[in-house]
Motif scaffolding. Structure first.
Motif, mmCIF file in Angstrom:
data_model
loop_
_atom_site.group_PDB
_atom_site.id
_atom_site.type_symbol
_atom_site.label_atom_id
_atom_site.label_comp_id
_atom_site.label_asym_id
_atom_site.label_seq_id
_atom_site.Cartn_x
_atom_site.Cartn_y
_atom_site.Cartn_z
ATOM 1 N N HIS A 101 22.470 -10.296 -9.579
ATOM 2 C CA HIS A 101 21.410 -11.318 -9.246
ATOM 3 C C HIS A 101 21.668 -11.820 -7.623
ATOM 4 O O HIS A 101 21.191 -12.532 -7.264
ATOM 5 C CB HIS A 101 21.457 -12.602 -9.976
ATOM 6 N N GLY A 102 22.688 -11.173 -7.198
ATOM 7 C CA GLY A 102 23.018 -11.773 -5.823
ATOM 8 C C GLY A 102 23.914 -12.954 -5.666
ATOM 9 O O GLY A 102 23.970 -13.689 -4.855
ATOM 10 N N GLN A 103 24.323 -13.219 -6.733
ATOM 11 C CA GLN A 103 25.272 -14.606 -6.829
ATOM 12 C C GLN A 103 26.759 -14.204 -6.439
ATOM 13 O O GLN A 103 27.284 -13.255 -7.284
ATOM 14 C CB GLN A 103 25.073 -15.306 -8.185
ATOM 15 N N VAL A 104 27.191 -14.762 -5.393
ATOM 16 C CA VAL A 104 28.503 -14.335 -4.999
ATOM 17 C C VAL A 104 29.344 -15.585 -5.213
ATOM 18 O O VAL A 104 29.074 -16.769 -4.692
ATOM 19 C CB VAL A 104 28.635 -13.997 -3.569
ATOM 20 N N ALA A 105 30.558 -15.623 -5.758
ATOM 21 C CA ALA A 105 31.521 -16.555 -5.968
ATOM 22 C C ALA A 105 32.947 -16.306 -5.624
ATOM 23 O O ALA A 105 33.384 -15.155 -5.930
ATOM 24 C CB ALA A 105 31.383 -17.368 -7.301
ATOM 25 N N ILE A 106 33.711 -17.390 -5.307
ATOM 26 C CA ILE A 106 35.146 -17.184 -5.251
ATOM 27 C C ILE A 106 35.736 -17.992 -6.279
ATOM 28 O O ILE A 106 35.446 -19.154 -6.433
ATOM 29 C CB ILE A 106 35.309 -17.820 -3.651
ATOM 30 N N ILE A 107 36.721 -17.397 -6.956
ATOM 31 C CA ILE A 107 37.205 -17.812 -8.386
ATOM 32 C C ILE A 107 38.795 -17.986 -7.735
ATOM 33 O O ILE A 107 39.173 -17.034 -7.582
ATOM 34 C CB ILE A 107 36.890 -16.912 -9.205
ATOM 35 N N ARG A 128 39.499 -21.279 -12.116
ATOM 36 C CA ARG A 128 38.189 -22.172 -11.729
ATOM 37 C C ARG A 128 37.338 -21.639 -10.729
ATOM 38 O O ARG A 128 37.802 -20.818 -9.691
ATOM 39 C CB ARG A 128 38.497 -23.693 -11.774
ATOM 40 N N LEU A 129 36.121 -22.115 -10.433
ATOM 41 C CA LEU A 129 35.337 -21.624 -9.570
ATOM 42 C C LEU A 129 35.553 -22.326 -8.160
ATOM 43 O O LEU A 129 35.590 -23.781 -8.410
ATOM 44 C CB LEU A 129 34.046 -21.752 -9.886
ATOM 45 N N LEU A 130 35.918 -21.529 -7.135
ATOM 46 C CA LEU A 130 36.123 -22.533 -5.802
ATOM 47 C C LEU A 130 34.807 -22.777 -5.214
ATOM 48 O O LEU A 130 34.544 -23.947 -4.761
ATOM 49 C CB LEU A 130 37.011 -21.651 -4.791
ATOM 50 N N ARG A 131 34.084 -21.811 -4.617
ATOM 51 C CA ARG A 131 32.888 -21.951 -4.045
ATOM 52 C C ARG A 131 32.038 -20.807 -4.271
ATOM 53 O O ARG A 131 32.551 -19.760 -4.461
ATOM 54 C CB ARG A 131 32.983 -22.319 -2.716
ATOM 55 N N CYS A 132 30.718 -20.954 -3.977
ATOM 56 C CA CYS A 132 29.745 -19.798 -4.157
ATOM 57 C C CYS A 132 29.291 -19.603 -2.738
ATOM 58 O O CYS A 132 29.186 -20.395 -1.723
ATOM 59 C CB CYS A 132 28.492 -20.517 -4.801
ATOM 60 N N LEU A 143 31.925 -5.380 -2.311
ATOM 61 C CA LEU A 143 32.651 -6.526 -1.468
ATOM 62 C C LEU A 143 33.787 -6.064 -1.044
ATOM 63 O O LEU A 143 34.756 -5.399 -1.843
ATOM 64 C CB LEU A 143 32.983 -7.748 -2.867
ATOM 65 N N GLN A 144 34.355 -6.797 0.004
ATOM 66 C CA GLN A 144 35.625 -6.454 0.574
ATOM 67 C C GLN A 144 35.887 -7.611 1.293
ATOM 68 O O GLN A 144 35.297 -7.825 2.180
ATOM 69 C CB GLN A 144 35.747 -5.125 1.340
ATOM 70 N N CYS A 145 37.132 -7.913 1.179
ATOM 71 C CA CYS A 145 37.734 -9.210 1.825
ATOM 72 C C CYS A 145 38.329 -8.442 2.986
ATOM 73 O O CYS A 145 39.216 -7.512 2.855
ATOM 74 C CB CYS A 145 38.693 -10.149 1.020
ATOM 75 N N ALA A 151 30.775 -6.441 -8.353
ATOM 76 C CA ALA A 151 31.836 -6.110 -7.357
ATOM 77 C C ALA A 151 32.820 -7.254 -7.442
ATOM 78 O O ALA A 151 32.621 -8.370 -7.941
ATOM 79 C CB ALA A 151 31.015 -6.205 -6.092
ATOM 80 N N LEU A 152 34.118 -6.810 -6.874
ATOM 81 C CA LEU A 152 35.196 -7.675 -6.865
ATOM 82 C C LEU A 152 35.980 -7.467 -5.975
ATOM 83 O O LEU A 152 36.327 -6.141 -5.344
ATOM 84 C CB LEU A 152 35.863 -7.535 -8.047
ATOM 85 N N SER A 153 36.662 -8.419 -5.215
ATOM 86 C CA SER A 153 37.656 -8.147 -4.074
ATOM 87 C C SER A 153 38.594 -9.471 -4.307
ATOM 88 O O SER A 153 38.188 -10.518 -4.178
ATOM 89 C CB SER A 153 36.753 -7.958 -2.775
ATOM 90 N N LEU A 154 39.796 -8.913 -3.918
ATOM 91 C CA LEU A 154 40.783 -10.072 -3.677
ATOM 92 C C LEU A 154 40.828 -10.714 -2.296
ATOM 93 O O LEU A 154 40.594 -9.774 -1.548
ATOM 94 C CB LEU A 154 42.350 -9.553 -4.058
ATOM 95 N N THR A 155 40.989 -11.914 -2.090
ATOM 96 C CA THR A 155 40.963 -12.453 -0.806
ATOM 97 C C THR A 155 42.549 -11.989 -0.109
ATOM 98 O O THR A 155 43.527 -11.544 -0.883
ATOM 99 C CB THR A 155 40.825 -13.927 -0.645
ATOM 100 N N ALA A 156 42.899 -12.410 0.997
ATOM 101 C CA ALA A 156 43.868 -11.971 1.800
ATOM 102 C C ALA A 156 45.141 -12.752 1.247
ATOM 103 O O ALA A 156 46.203 -11.916 1.053
ATOM 104 C CB ALA A 156 43.737 -12.411 3.311
#
Lengths: 360, 434
Positions: free
Chosen positions: B242-248, B254-258, B269-271, B226-231
């Motif tokens: 596996h249930g790992q969700v991250a903000i890239i 690069r990876l911002l946070r998990c 996912l939806q923002c 799943a994928l979703s763009l932030t606002a």
């Protein structure tokens, strides 16, 4: 000797001097009043005893056993401390018992001790058996074919490649315990290739026992047509010969199945998975029972033979292997660890942070 | 029941065929379906808004029916059978009054309103996702397993406008496999961001001369479902099996946070369109709302069935509106007295008046942003209008959930003395007008 009353703020040297007189108990509790020295008379000693405090050396309120630098003395003082605590506890118990007897009928009811199971954090996924949505979900899930009596279980038991003796014997014993199961030697075959062949031959379950350094440590249980795959961690495997007072070999009769304490939605799925391993109608003549008992997310498997001595008393005899399982992941679909979709994955740092929260 | 569907801010489709609406303010979920006619072939495979005002939800089921659910009336109003091709719906969209559907076998159809026939495009086998561009309404992107990204223009259905090229052979000289699981158009431009089953996030730019991805980021070792763009379209939230969700971050790759807490595969996912929130749902039967800025879990709702897809409404205020109405009521009384005092006093500058006028103008476009927004704020605005013509603090508090100054000041005025509130009011007026 004179009676001294020492007030406040001692250096540790004073303690050391007093400690040389062994056999004197210290009072390491903080903030207590300084007690009379050991040169007291017997009467005062008795008085002190009735207060549950035998004649003690005085000490400043901030004393603790850990401040003693000498390991032997520190250990000794700690043991003394523990003994004293135990004594106090016993005395308190006795007192309470006396009070209880004195009150007789008017005594307050006994308090229930707190256990981790009592204090378990309420899980919101606990299944309510009347919930229509969950009833529908379970009525149409992958196990519904078994529960609607459309299929009979047929299990294929195998191991990881090149199993050692203990694992082989464990597999054989499992095969005697689970009716209609077949053990096959894993010739280094890939599970993804084994699965279509199993489906073609009508197997409903694939059970793979993983071995590491001659000890079984993992179990993969895959429901075959398209069903979920559960991956468990196996521990405490005891084979038949290691059991005390075991009976004769388990017979061919179909055992009864007991599933204890699978309350949450995930627990229900796993419970149904275990239930579908065994044929539908147990032979009560055989008097054999397989138990899957869930406690604190560990599932204990036991296999017994029972006999009713009279209406109220039962004798049980443990046969068969015993082992403990812990769920690591539940994957939707047949075994595909890389690209499969997981319904539940155990994540230690997120899920094990609370000692009173369980998932099954 | 009718009220409840208007207040629902998240719509979730489940595997059992039930459409669930979740009201985050009251933390309640409502099932909208007939429990007696449930069956597994009603499993919801795609959800989309029926119109721009978010008053209708289109539910695509596995048995190829598309049901229209009206949030105003809280019931299904239309049923439409969309045959052709094989497999469940992989994308649903609405364009110009007609319905665009794409199924797994690759048949993309545009169904005109009322008529049975449709325009067809074959987009290739094994489609996993079809996405509709929000800015250029006639553009659609599709992708799947061994079916690379193609952008189609619905007005010229013969050939795709953009056909992505696969990467070069890797260091072992093996062909890089392609498996697009989810994609989204980046608003304001032509770019598309995709997430693959081989744990890659790629950005394609049709405007650039290269057909290969402009950016590629890898995350963990499991397929990104799943994928979703932030606002602000600078970062993307991805979830894997596996249930790992991250903000890239898409600018730097690069990876911002998990985001922690998801136990099962993330299916959707939806923002939120303006607030820093992301909703996630998946096989572990929970709907979770995380804050994207600090990664904290804000809401977690147990929804009893495995959840396939979700829609996040773009309402500004997701928290309990009743509470704020109460607060506004209390504040209004204070402010009534204060306003009398202020009205008696001579106005020093035009700034206070300007501030007031600006608030009024802010209020005007609000009712037109949509019936459901109006529905949400109706009770609040009505409550306000009953007691007073206009209240600065209340309107500011209502609108500016994100802007902390006014909101916190509004909260601070509750329950304080008049002098203190007056003092705060001057501050607020000066700040709002400055």
């Amino acid at each position: 000797m004179d009676v001294k009353e020492v007030e406040v703020d001692f250096g540790t040297q004073e303690h050391v001097k007093k400690l040389k007189k062994k056999g004197k108990k210290q009072k390491p509790k903080k903030g207590k009043k300084p007690h009379k020295e050991n040169g007291e008379t017997n009467e005062e000693a008795e008085k002190a005893k009735t207060d549950e405090k035998p004649p003690e050396m005085h000490f400043p309120p901030t004393f603790s056993v850990s401040e003693i630098k000498n390991k032997q003395r520190r250990h000794f003082m700690f043991l003394k401390f523990k003994q004293e605590k135990r004594k106090e506890k016993l005395a308190l118990k006795k007192k309470r018992k006396k009070e209880r007897q004195a009150l007789g009928d008017k005594a307050p009811p006994k308090e229930v001790p707190k256990t981790i199971e009592n204090q378990r954090v309420y899980d919101e996924t606990t299944v309510d058996p009347q919930d229509e949505e969950i009833v529908f979900d379970e009525g149409t899930d992958e196990f519904s074919a078994y529960f609607n009596r459309l299929t009979n279980p047929k299990i294929l038991i195998t191991t990881s490649d090149r199993p050692r003796g203990r694992t082989v014997r464990f597999c054989e014993q499992l095969a005697t315990v689970i009716p209609d199961s077949h053990v096959y030697y894993r010739r280094g075959l890939a599970l993804k290739r084994v699965i279509p062949q199993c489906i073609a031959r009508g197997f409903t379950y694939l059970m793979v026992i993983n071995e590491d350094r001659k000890i079984s440590n993992g179990l993969i249980l895959s429901h075959l047509p398209d069903g979920p795959t559960a991956h468990f961690k196996v521990s405490s495997v005891r084979l038949r010969k290691e059991m005390k007072r075991k009976g004769k070999e388990p017979t061919e009769h179909v055992p009864e199945v007991i599933l204890n304490n699978f309350t949450t939605r995930l627990g229900h799925s796993i419970g149904r998975m275990f239930a579908s391993l065994f044929p539908h109608d147990p032979n009560f003549v055989g008097r054999q029972v397989a138990t899957f008992h869930n406690q604190r997310d560990y599932i204990f498997f036991r296999y017994h033979r029972y006999i009713f001595k009279n209406e109220k008393r039962v004798g049980i005899q443990e046969l068969g292997p015993r082992f403990t399982l812990k769920l690591r992941s539940l994957q939707k679909g047949t075994f595909d660890s890389k690209f499969g979709v997981y319904e539940w994955v155990h994540k230690r740092h997120e899920m094990d942070s609370c000692r009173r929260k369980f998932h099954l | 029941m009718a009220e409840s569907s208007r207040l629902c801010s998240v719509w979730v489709g489940s595997e059992t065929g039930i459409l669930k609406g979740v009201d985050l303010g009251k933390k309640q979920a409502f099932n909208y379906s007939d429990l007696s006619t449930l069956s597994r072939d009603q499993e919801v495979s795609a959800l989309c808004w029926g119109d721009d005002f978010e008053s209708e939800v289109l539910v695509g089921c596995v048995n190829r029916t598309v049901k229209t659910f009206s949030t105003e009336k809280s019931r299904f109003t239309e049923f439409r059978h969309c045959p052709g091709g094989e497999g469940p719906f992989r994308g649903l969209a609405v364009w110009d009054g007609s319905l665009i559907t794409c199924v797994e076998s690759g048949l993309l159809k545009v169904w005109k309103e009322g008529s049975v026939d449709s325009a067809e495009i074959t987009v290739g086998p094994d489609v996993y996702k079809m996405c509709h561009s929000p800015s250029q309404r006639h553009r659609v992107a599709t992708g799947g397993k061994e079916n690379d990204l193609k952008i189609w223009d619905l007005q010229r259905p013969e050939e795709p406008v953009f056909r992505a090229k696969n990467l070069r052979n890797d260091w072992l000289d093996l062909r890089v496999p392609v498996w697009i699981r989810d994609m989204q158009f980046i608003p304001g431009s032509d770019k598309v961001v995709t997430s693959t089953g081989y744990h890659q996030v790629r950005v394609y730019d049709p405007a650039s001369p290269q057909r290969r991805p402009v950016l590629q980021v890898e995350y963990e070792e499991y397929p990104l479902t799943a994928l979703s763009l932030t606002a602000d379209a600078n970062s993307v939230v991805v979830g894997n099996t596996h249930g790992q969700v991250a903000i890239i971050d898409l600018r730097q790759g690069r990876l911002l946070r998990c985001l922690k807490g998801v136990a099962g595969s993330v299916l959707s996912l939806q923002c939120h369109s303006s607030l820093p929130l992301v909703a996630s749902c998946g096989l572990d039967r929970f709907l979770r709302i995380h804050n994207t800025q600090d990664g904290r879990l804000q809401h977690k709702v147990y929804l009893k069935s495995r959840l396939n897809c979700l829609l996040f409404s773009s309402q500004d205020k997701l928290e309990a509106d009743g509470e704020t109405a109460l607060q506004d009521g209390v504040k209004e009384e204070d402010e009534e007295e204060e306003d009398e005092v202020w009205a008696d006093m001579p106005t020093v500058t035009d700034r206070a008046g300007g501030g007031k006028r600006r608030n009024e103008s802010e209020e005007e476009p609000q009712p037109s942003t949509g019936p459901d927004a109006a529905g949400k704020t109706k009770s609040a605005t009505q409550a306000k209008k009953k007691t007073k013509g206009m209240t600065i603090g209340a309107t500011q508090a209502k609108k500016t959930k994100g802007k902390t100054i006014d909101a916190t000041q509004a909260k601070k005025t509750k329950g304080k003395t008049i002098d203190a509130t007056q003092a705060k009011k001057t501050k607020r007026k000066l700040r709002s007008s400055s």
